[in-house]
Design a protein around this motif. Structure first.
Motif, PDB file in Angstrom:
ATOM      1  N   GLY A 159       0.787  -1.225   0.000  1.00 50.67           N
ATOM      2  CA  GLY A 159       0.000   0.000   0.000  1.00 50.67           C
ATOM      3  C   GLY A 159       0.819   1.275   0.000  1.00 50.67           C
ATOM      4  N   THR A 160       2.128   1.138  -0.056  1.00 52.54           N
ATOM      5  CA  THR A 160       3.004   2.309  -0.005  1.00 52.54           C
ATOM      6  C   THR A 160       3.036   3.019  -1.362  1.00 52.54           C
ATOM      7  OG1 THR A 160       4.379   1.247   1.655  1.00 52.54           O
ATOM      8  CG2 THR A 160       5.362   3.084   0.469  1.00 52.54           C
ATOM      9  N   PRO A 161       2.837   4.332  -1.388  1.00 47.14           N
ATOM     10  CA  PRO A 161       2.955   5.065  -2.648  1.00 47.14           C
ATOM     11  C   PRO A 161       4.385   4.966  -3.181  1.00 47.14           C
ATOM     12  CG  PRO A 161       2.039   6.460  -0.916  1.00 47.14           C
ATOM     13  CD  PRO A 161       2.490   5.205  -0.274  1.00 47.14           C
ATOM     14  N   LEU A 162       4.502   4.827  -4.490  1.00 46.19           N
ATOM     15  CA  LEU A 162       5.813   4.684  -5.119  1.00 46.19           C
ATOM     16  C   LEU A 162       6.164   5.902  -5.957  1.00 46.19           C
ATOM     17  CD1 LEU A 162       5.541   0.994  -6.402  1.00 46.19           C
ATOM     18  CD2 LEU A 162       6.517   1.795  -4.251  1.00 46.19           C
ATOM     19  N   LEU A 194      10.742   3.474   4.537  1.00 49.44           N
ATOM     20  CA  LEU A 194      12.192   3.670   4.474  1.00 49.44           C
ATOM     21  C   LEU A 194      12.815   3.673   5.870  1.00 49.44           C
ATOM     22  CD1 LEU A 194      12.405   6.287   1.602  1.00 49.44           C
ATOM     23  CD2 LEU A 194      13.004   3.863   1.529  1.00 49.44           C
ATOM     24  N   LEU A 195      12.098   4.205   6.846  1.00 46.64           N
ATOM     25  CA  LEU A 195      12.584   4.176   8.222  1.00 46.64           C
ATOM     26  C   LEU A 195      12.656   2.741   8.750  1.00 46.64           C
ATOM     27  CD1 LEU A 195      13.497   5.900  10.619  1.00 46.64           C
ATOM     28  CD2 LEU A 195      11.104   6.037  11.318  1.00 46.64           C
ATOM     29  N   GLN A 196      11.655   1.931   8.413  1.00 47.25           N
ATOM     30  CA  GLN A 196      11.674   0.521   8.819  1.00 47.25           C
ATOM     31  C   GLN A 196      12.846  -0.224   8.170  1.00 47.25           C
ATOM     32  OE1 GLN A 196       7.978  -1.760   9.183  1.00 47.25           O
ATOM     33  NE2 GLN A 196       6.914   0.129   8.592  1.00 47.25           N
ATOM     34  N   ILE A 197      13.174   0.128   6.931  1.00 52.05           N
ATOM     35  CA  ILE A 197      14.326  -0.485   6.262  1.00 52.05           C
ATOM     36  C   ILE A 197      15.615  -0.034   6.952  1.00 52.05           C
ATOM     37  CG2 ILE A 197      15.672  -0.537   4.109  1.00 52.05           C
ATOM     38  CD1 ILE A 197      12.932  -0.423   2.624  1.00 52.05           C
ATOM     39  N   ALA A 198      15.721   1.243   7.263  1.00 53.56           N
ATOM     40  CA  ALA A 198      16.917   1.762   7.930  1.00 53.56           C
ATOM     41  C   ALA A 198      17.096   1.140   9.313  1.00 53.56           C
ATOM     42  CB  ALA A 198      16.842   3.284   8.043  1.00 53.56           C
ATOM     43  N   ARG A 242      10.979  -3.389  -9.982  1.00 49.65           N
ATOM     44  CA  ARG A 242       9.950  -4.147 -10.712  1.00 49.65           C
ATOM     45  C   ARG A 242       9.024  -4.871  -9.755  1.00 49.65           C
ATOM     46  NH1 ARG A 242      14.052  -4.042 -14.243  1.00 49.65           N
ATOM     47  NH2 ARG A 242      15.225  -5.791 -13.382  1.00 49.65           N
ATOM     48  N   LEU A 243       9.582  -5.503  -8.727  1.00 50.15           N
ATOM     49  CA  LEU A 243       8.747  -6.208  -7.746  1.00 50.15           C
ATOM     50  C   LEU A 243       7.822  -5.226  -7.033  1.00 50.15           C
ATOM     51  CD1 LEU A 243       8.097  -8.862  -6.227  1.00 50.15           C
ATOM     52  CD2 LEU A 243       9.794  -8.136  -4.536  1.00 50.15           C
ATOM     53  N   SER A 244       8.337  -4.069  -6.653  1.00 52.05           N
ATOM     54  CA  SER A 244       7.516  -3.061  -5.966  1.00 52.05           C
ATOM     55  C   SER A 244       6.338  -2.630  -6.837  1.00 52.05           C
ATOM     56  CB  SER A 244       8.351  -1.839  -5.601  1.00 52.05           C
ATOM     57  OG  SER A 244       9.371  -2.180  -4.695  1.00 52.05           O
ATOM     58  N   ILE A 245       6.602  -2.423  -8.100  1.00 48.93           N
ATOM     59  CA  ILE A 245       5.529  -2.003  -9.018  1.00 48.93           C
ATOM     60  C   ILE A 245       4.511  -3.110  -9.207  1.00 48.93           C
ATOM     61  CG2 ILE A 245       5.045  -1.341 -11.402  1.00 48.93           C
ATOM     62  CD1 ILE A 245       7.789   0.178 -11.330  1.00 48.93           C
ATOM     63  N   LEU A 246       4.975  -4.351  -9.343  1.00 52.98           N
ATOM     64  CA  LEU A 246       4.055  -5.479  -9.527  1.00 52.98           C
ATOM     65  C   LEU A 246       3.167  -5.691  -8.295  1.00 52.98           C
ATOM     66  CD1 LEU A 246       6.368  -8.080 -11.282  1.00 52.98           C
ATOM     67  CD2 LEU A 246       4.436  -6.867 -12.300  1.00 52.98           C
ATOM     68  N   LEU A 247       3.723  -5.511  -7.108  1.00 49.46           N
ATOM     69  CA  LEU A 247       2.968  -5.758  -5.874  1.00 49.46           C
ATOM     70  C   LEU A 247       2.160  -4.552  -5.399  1.00 49.46           C
ATOM     71  CD1 LEU A 247       5.555  -7.794  -3.788  1.00 49.46           C
ATOM     72  CD2 LEU A 247       3.423  -8.641  -4.803  1.00 49.46           C
ATOM     73  N   ASP A 298       7.875   6.377  -1.904  1.00 54.64           N
ATOM     74  CA  ASP A 298       7.903   7.823  -2.125  1.00 54.64           C
ATOM     75  C   ASP A 298       8.234   8.554  -0.832  1.00 54.64           C
ATOM     76  OD1 ASP A 298       7.528  10.437  -2.873  1.00 54.64           O
ATOM     77  OD2 ASP A 298       5.463  10.167  -3.566  1.00 54.64           O
ATOM     78  N   VAL A 299       9.389   9.202  -0.801  1.00 50.02           N
ATOM     79  CA  VAL A 299       9.826   9.921   0.405  1.00 50.02           C
ATOM     80  C   VAL A 299       9.000  11.178   0.666  1.00 50.02           C
ATOM     81  CG1 VAL A 299      12.183   9.048   0.296  1.00 50.02           C
ATOM     82  CG2 VAL A 299      11.624  11.203  -0.823  1.00 50.02           C
ATOM     83  N   LEU A 300       8.204  11.600  -0.299  1.00 51.20           N
ATOM     84  CA  LEU A 300       7.377  12.791  -0.118  1.00 51.20           C
ATOM     85  C   LEU A 300       6.079  12.490   0.625  1.00 51.20           C
ATOM     86  CD1 LEU A 300       7.888  14.458  -3.616  1.00 51.20           C
ATOM     87  CD2 LEU A 300       9.134  14.875  -1.481  1.00 51.20           C
ATOM     88  N   THR A 301       5.823  11.200   0.908  1.00 51.26           N
ATOM     89  CA  THR A 301       4.622  10.826   1.653  1.00 51.26           C
ATOM     90  C   THR A 301       5.036  10.238   2.999  1.00 51.26           C
ATOM     91  OG1 THR A 301       4.528   8.567   0.819  1.00 51.26           O
ATOM     92  CG2 THR A 301       3.427  10.271  -0.509  1.00 51.26           C
ATOM     93  N   SER A 302       4.157  10.344   3.967  1.00 52.34           N
ATOM     94  CA  SER A 302       4.471   9.802   5.295  1.00 52.34           C
ATOM     95  C   SER A 302       4.576   8.277   5.257  1.00 52.34           C
ATOM     96  CB  SER A 302       3.434  10.246   6.319  1.00 52.34           C
ATOM     97  OG  SER A 302       2.154   9.777   5.976  1.00 52.34           O
TER      98      SER A 302
END
Length: 143
Positions: free
Chosen positions: A94-97, A113-117, A135-140, A103-107
């Motif tokens: 459900g994360t905007p890409l 990205l914070l969870q990845i860090a 590609r995986l992010s776009i497909l999912l 997308d870092v411009l959205t909360s």
């Protein structure tokens, strides 16, 4: 296992969820299948549930859409592997890409990205196989 459920049922349920998401997204946006130009694999591992699936991306012929196949288990040869809790994996869909990445411009994007860090979401192959990650992010993506 403490849940009393058959582990085969848990794997099948997770696989069905991922397959359903991919099928729905490809029906809604068939142009996404054109992004599959190389044979690649990605594993999704729900660490809290102890289940995993591997998504195989298979290219189509010249100017033909590619396809995806989902099977149980983590393929050790997959280019990327995403290890996270079940809820974090659902949040990824459900994360905007932006350009195929959160997308870092959205909360929501900043949260992922914070969870990845913080290594709550671990992505093996993130740097080396960034194109596969995109590609995986776009497909999912359910967006």
């Amino acid at each position: 296992m403490t849940s009393g459920q058959d582990p085969i049922d848990e794997h099948a349920g997770f696989r069905a969820l991922v397959e359903g998401l991919l099928q729905t997204n490809l029906l809604r946006c068939p142009e996404r299948a054109m992004l599959i130009r190389r044979r690649e694999a990605a594993a999704l591992v729900a660490t809290d549930a102890g289940v995993a699936v591997t998504i195989r991306m298979l290219p189509g012929g010249a100017h033909a859409p590619g396809s995806v196949v989902v099977h149980d288990g983590e393929d050790p040869g997959a280019e990327i592997a995403v290890h996270a809790g079940s809820m974090a994996l659902l949040e990824l869909a459900g994360t905007p890409l932006r350009l195929g990445l959160p997308d870092v411009l959205t909360s929501l994007g900043r949260g992922v990205l914070l969870q990845i860090a913080r290594r709550r979401i671990r992505v093996r192959g993130l740097v080396r196989h960034l194109g596969t990650v995109r590609r995986l992010s776009i497909l999912l993506s359910a967006r």
